[in-house]
Design a protein around this motif. Structure first.
Motif, PDB file in Angstrom:
ATOM      1  N   ARG B  46       0.819  -1.209   0.000  1.00 38.45           N
ATOM      2  CA  ARG B  46       0.000   0.000   0.000  1.00 38.45           C
ATOM      3  C   ARG B  46       0.854   1.261   0.000  1.00 38.45           C
ATOM      4  O   ARG B  46       0.564   2.214  -0.739  1.00 38.45           O
ATOM      5  CB  ARG B  46      -0.912   0.014   1.237  1.00 38.45           C
ATOM      6  N   GLN B  52       1.759   1.480  -4.486  1.00 36.81           N
ATOM      7  CA  GLN B  52       0.515   2.229  -4.248  1.00 36.81           C
ATOM      8  C   GLN B  52      -0.745   1.410  -4.514  1.00 36.81           C
ATOM      9  O   GLN B  52      -1.652   1.854  -5.200  1.00 36.81           O
ATOM     10  CB  GLN B  52       0.477   3.510  -5.099  1.00 36.81           C
ATOM     11  N   PHE B  53      -0.785   0.178  -3.961  1.00 33.84           N
ATOM     12  CA  PHE B  53      -2.028  -0.607  -4.072  1.00 33.84           C
ATOM     13  C   PHE B  53      -3.022  -0.058  -3.052  1.00 33.84           C
ATOM     14  O   PHE B  53      -3.114  -0.505  -1.919  1.00 33.84           O
ATOM     15  CB  PHE B  53      -1.745  -2.098  -3.844  1.00 33.84           C
ATOM     16  N   ASP B  54      -3.764   0.963  -3.518  1.00 34.02           N
ATOM     17  CA  ASP B  54      -4.650   1.661  -2.587  1.00 34.02           C
ATOM     18  C   ASP B  54      -6.002   0.979  -2.456  1.00 34.02           C
ATOM     19  O   ASP B  54      -6.826   1.374  -1.657  1.00 34.02           O
ATOM     20  CB  ASP B  54      -4.840   3.111  -3.040  1.00 34.02           C
ATOM     21  N   ASN B  55      -6.231  -0.077  -3.259  1.00 31.41           N
ATOM     22  CA  ASN B  55      -7.567  -0.678  -3.251  1.00 31.41           C
ATOM     23  C   ASN B  55      -7.491  -2.198  -3.147  1.00 31.41           C
ATOM     24  O   ASN B  55      -6.823  -2.842  -3.950  1.00 31.41           O
ATOM     25  CB  ASN B  55      -8.310  -0.287  -4.540  1.00 31.41           C
ATOM     26  N   CYS B  76      -5.605  -3.725  -6.517  1.00 33.99           N
ATOM     27  CA  CYS B  76      -5.330  -2.884  -7.675  1.00 33.99           C
ATOM     28  C   CYS B  76      -4.986  -1.486  -7.187  1.00 33.99           C
ATOM     29  O   CYS B  76      -5.246  -1.121  -6.046  1.00 33.99           O
ATOM     30  CB  CYS B  76      -6.482  -2.873  -8.667  1.00 33.99           C
ATOM     31  N   SER B  77      -4.362  -0.751  -8.069  1.00 32.75           N
ATOM     32  CA  SER B  77      -3.920   0.593  -7.734  1.00 32.75           C
ATOM     33  C   SER B  77      -4.612   1.588  -8.649  1.00 32.75           C
ATOM     34  O   SER B  77      -4.410   1.561  -9.857  1.00 32.75           O
ATOM     35  CB  SER B  77      -2.403   0.690  -7.906  1.00 32.75           C
ATOM     36  N   TYR B  78      -5.438   2.431  -8.056  1.00 32.97           N
ATOM     37  CA  TYR B  78      -6.051   3.492  -8.859  1.00 32.97           C
ATOM     38  C   TYR B  78      -4.981   4.475  -9.323  1.00 32.97           C
ATOM     39  O   TYR B  78      -5.034   5.004 -10.419  1.00 32.97           O
ATOM     40  CB  TYR B  78      -7.107   4.236  -8.046  1.00 32.97           C
ATOM     41  N   GLN B  83      -2.347  -4.214 -11.265  1.00 30.71           N
ATOM     42  CA  GLN B  83      -3.098  -5.163 -10.440  1.00 30.71           C
ATOM     43  C   GLN B  83      -2.170  -6.248  -9.921  1.00 30.71           C
ATOM     44  O   GLN B  83      -1.109  -6.493 -10.473  1.00 30.71           O
ATOM     45  CB  GLN B  83      -4.206  -5.819 -11.269  1.00 30.71           C
ATOM     46  N   TRP B 104      -6.254  -2.099   4.706  1.00 30.95           N
ATOM     47  CA  TRP B 104      -7.377  -1.706   3.851  1.00 30.95           C
ATOM     48  C   TRP B 104      -8.648  -1.926   4.656  1.00 30.95           C
ATOM     49  O   TRP B 104      -8.972  -3.069   5.041  1.00 30.95           O
ATOM     50  CB  TRP B 104      -7.438  -2.571   2.590  1.00 30.95           C
TER      51      TRP B 104
END
Lengths: 169, 159
Positions: B46, B52-55, B76-78, B83, B104
């Motif tokens: 994250r 930056q896997f924010d999701n 996944c990363s917005y 992914q 998360w």
């Protein structure tokens, strides 16, 4: 309005007055079948058809069927969809809270017998009649509004033939 | 970043904690991560600038093989548009794994679902109760060896 048409020729009306004579059975049955207030919940895709039936095109209101948010107000439950065991516990409780006379219409394959969940549905009650008595079964997956309306008319017929003196199964 | 770059970066940081990358299966490329390190791996995924896997798209519980359950993390990363799939094996004899719900927030309910249906214990989840089945249900129905009970609260279950 209605009572003279619906209570067939056993209703007598005096020529000049606003007095009619009929039997208690007929009056009670007429009033019950003309305002079958409905429990306000839907369970699965059958609920979508139930909502379509309530909406203006099919217009359940014309049968006096109005959704009510409390079991204390209602006369019928449309079991509209898959009854999970978790929900079955709630339905049994809501049914017990309804004042008599109360009627159940089981709508669609899931409520009738478990439907597509009959074999592997560890969480599904295989037919609502396992916990509460059902008056009318409407087959279909889901039934169209016309089928639901026919089921409700059958239920009205059933109520019309009730009697205080003898229990009609 | 491409999956190979992501994998190599993780491998260089966590070493033995990261298993082999599998790309030859008809699913998204994935690798196994050591279950005891999953909280650190998750935090790294994250917060690292290039990850930056924010999701957390999905967290699933699986009855993986005879001795193991698995938790599958779809990320996944917005921000960067890439992914990743990470799996963790959890032994059936002691099905404990660290929660990622503090990394998360979406994981909290997903972990409750995995606990409810497959039965792994997520240590650190603030509210690990059943989420779908009734609270007095016994067993975890998506285990392969699950036997459907005859009755639940007096209601017959089999057809």
């Amino acid at each position: 309005m209605g009572i003279l048409n619906k209570l067939d020729n056993s209703v007598e009306q005096f020529e000049s007055g606003n007095i009619i004579i009929t039997s208690m059975d007929k009056l009670l049955n007429w009033s019950r079948l003309s305002s079958m207030w409905q429990m306000f919940f839907g369970l699965a895709c059958c609920a979508i058809e139930m909502m379509a039936t309530s909406a203006s095109h099919y217009d359940l209101d014309r049968f006096g069927i109005i959704p009510r948010p409390s079991p204390r107000h209602v006369d019928i439950i449309l079991i509209s969809g898959t009854v999970t065991l978790k929900m079955a516990t709630r339905i049994k409780r809501l049914y017990d809270e309804m004042p008599a006379p109360k009627y159940i219409l089981s709508m669609g394959s899931c409520a009738n017998c478990g439907g597509p969940y009959w074999e592997h549905g560890y969480h599904v009650l295989k037919g609502i009649d396992r916990i509460i008595p059902v008056d009318v079964y409407v087959p279909g997956c889901p039934p169209r509004p016309e089928a639901l309306l026919e089921g409700l008319i059958k239920l009205q017929e059933r109520i019309r033939n009730q009697s205080l003196a003898k229990h009609i199964a | 970043m491409e999956i190979n770059e992501i994998y190599n970066k993780l491998k260089s940081v966590f070493g033995e904690g990261i298993g082999e990358l599998k790309t030859d299966l008809p699913v998204r490329p994935f690798f196994f991560a050591d279950a005891s390190k999953i909280d650190a791996v998750a935090l790294f995924l994250r917060d690292e600038e290039s990850m930056q896997f924010d999701n957390l798209s999905c967290l699933s519980g699986v009855d993986y093989d005879k001795d193991n359950l698995a938790v599958v993390y779809h990320l996944c990363s917005y921000a960067l548009g890439h992914q990743l799939v990470v799996k963790c094996l959890v032994p059936k004899s002691d099905p404990k794994i660290k929660s990622v719900s503090d990394v998360w927030a979406a994981a909290e309910w997903h972990e409750r679902e995995a606990f409810d249906l497959v039965g792994m214990i997520f240590e650190g989840n603030p509210d690990l109760r059943r989420i779908l089945l009734p609270e007095d249900w016994e067993g975890h129905p998506l285990r392969k060896d699950y036997k459907v009970p005859e009755f639940y609260n007096g209601m017959k279950i089999p057809y």
